[in-house]
Write a protein that holds these residues in place. Structure first.
Motif, short mmCIF file in Angstrom:
data_model
loop_
_atom_site.label_atom_id
_atom_site.label_comp_id
_atom_site.label_asym_id
_atom_site.label_seq_id
_atom_site.Cartn_x
_atom_site.Cartn_y
_atom_site.Cartn_z
N ALA A 1 0.73 -1.15 -0.07
CA ALA A 1 0.03 -0.04 -0.04
C ALA A 1 0.77 1.19 0.09
O ALA A 1 0.61 2.21 -0.40
CB ALA A 1 -0.76 -0.27 1.08
N ASP A 2 2.20 1.21 0.78
CA ASP A 2 2.97 2.16 0.74
C ASP A 2 3.49 2.53 -0.85
O ASP A 2 3.72 3.78 -0.94
CB ASP A 2 4.13 2.21 1.79
CG ASP A 2 3.70 2.11 3.03
OD1 ASP A 2 2.52 2.57 3.46
OD2 ASP A 2 4.58 1.73 4.03
N PHE A 3 3.78 1.61 -1.27
CA PHE A 3 4.28 1.58 -2.92
C PHE A 3 3.26 2.36 -3.77
O PHE A 3 3.55 3.31 -4.29
CB PHE A 3 4.76 0.34 -3.34
CG PHE A 3 5.85 -0.26 -2.49
CD1 PHE A 3 6.87 0.54 -2.11
CD2 PHE A 3 5.96 -1.81 -2.63
CE1 PHE A 3 7.82 -0.40 -1.24
CE2 PHE A 3 6.93 -2.19 -1.98
CZ PHE A 3 7.75 -1.74 -1.27
N GLU A 4 2.12 1.84 -3.60
CA GLU A 4 1.10 2.51 -4.19
C GLU A 4 0.68 4.04 -4.01
O GLU A 4 0.73 4.94 -4.80
CB GLU A 4 -0.22 1.76 -4.15
CG GLU A 4 -0.56 0.75 -5.31
CD GLU A 4 -0.65 1.36 -6.62
OE1 GLU A 4 -1.63 1.95 -7.01
OE2 GLU A 4 0.46 1.31 -7.36
N ALA A 5 0.61 4.14 -2.82
CA ALA A 5 0.65 5.52 -2.27
C ALA A 5 1.64 6.64 -2.91
O ALA A 5 1.34 7.61 -3.06
CB ALA A 5 0.54 5.74 -0.84
#
Length: 283
Positions: free
Chosen positions: A76-80
């Motif tokens: 989720a961090d990578f996507e954000a």
């Protein structure tokens, strides 16, 4: 620079032209950080890509963890981060444990991840630790592999890493090729004790999470992107079983056997590595 992502701040290091094809580097460890990879590949891959290295939440120069963390949090961090940077699509490159995260991310976001490179990945934690023990035990007379059945657990991981830790100063012997025995990873001496402590805490938390034991090899069949597996001749992490599954199950997979190197081809043969990755990603 520190970038506010979700409920924390991540350290993000970008190299190369902003308008070049974007490439996200996903580090391993767990908790290794992006410092070492960028020391060897930042300027090299930055010639052709907008290379984005990020210390995962709680790791090294990112803010310390304030609670538990899972592999889903990291994805989720990578996507954000991608959305924060205004990037529509990017290629990704995962080293070691980062290959596990890269596999999860590629399968979950096929419209966002265009191509993926795995360098000596640890996809399955049981198989990877089996392979590591097979490399370590010949250097440890009298040591034995702790028995384990079933999925990966925190106890299994800690027991097996404790055996490998007995190598002490000889540990790098199982990770590098014969011509790279003196390889020094710059983060070991150039980053502060505080940053290393953050990485250690992250390691404890992520290996304690339920996500750490979840099987990811079935995701091979879900990959729609071109994918390349780079396997060093002397690498101790990626098991034979995983290589065979990659070659049989990934629809558009390329396998590269890197002769003469171990777990860190990006540092052991940096120019050849940069050429190999660049050719694959830009072809």
């Amino acid at each position: 620079m520190l970038v506010e992502i979700r409920d924390t701040r991540l350290y993000v290091d970008q190299r190369g032209p902003v308008d070049a094809p974007p490439l996200l580097f996903i580090h391993g460890g767990p908790g290794a950080g992006s410092y070492d990879f960028l020391a060897f590949q930042g300027d090299r891959l930055g010639r052709s890509f907008r290379l984005i290295g990020v210390d995962q939440r709680g790791v090294q120069r990112s803010d310390p963890l304030t609670g538990p963390v899972s592999e889903r949090d990291l994805i989720a961090d990578f996507e954000a981060l991608r959305e924060h940077l205004g990037i529509e699509q990017w290629s990704i490159l995962g080293h070691s444990y980062g290959g596990r995260l890269a596999l999860r991310y590629s399968a979950a976001q096929p419209d966002v991840v265009t191509k993926v490179v795995f360098e000596n990945p640890g996809w399955d934690m049981v198989l990877a630790s089996d392979s590591l023990l097979r490399a370590a035990l010949p250097l440890l007379p009298g040591a034995e592999a702790p028995p384990h059945t079933g999925p990966a657990t925190k106890a299994m991981w800690d027991e097996r890493m404790a055996v490998i830790a007995q190598l002490g100063d000889r540990r790098m012997e199982i990770y590098t090729g014969p011509d790279s025995r003196g390889l020094q990873l710059p983060a070991d001496t150039e980053l502060s004790d505080e940053y290393h402590a953050r990485s250690g805490h992250f390691h404890e938390q992520i290996t304690s999470s339920a996500s750490f034991g979840e099987p990811v090899l079935p995701y091979f069949a879900q990959l729609t992107q071109p994918a390349m597996l780079i396997k060093g001749e002397y690498d101790p992490a990626t098991s034979t079983e995983e290589i065979e599954l990659f070659r049989s199950d990934v629809p558009d997979g390329t396998y590269y056997h890197a002769t003469g190197v171990g777990h860190f081809m990006h540092a052991e043969q940096p120019e050849l590595y940069a050429q190999l990755v660049t050719k694959f990603l830009l072809s």
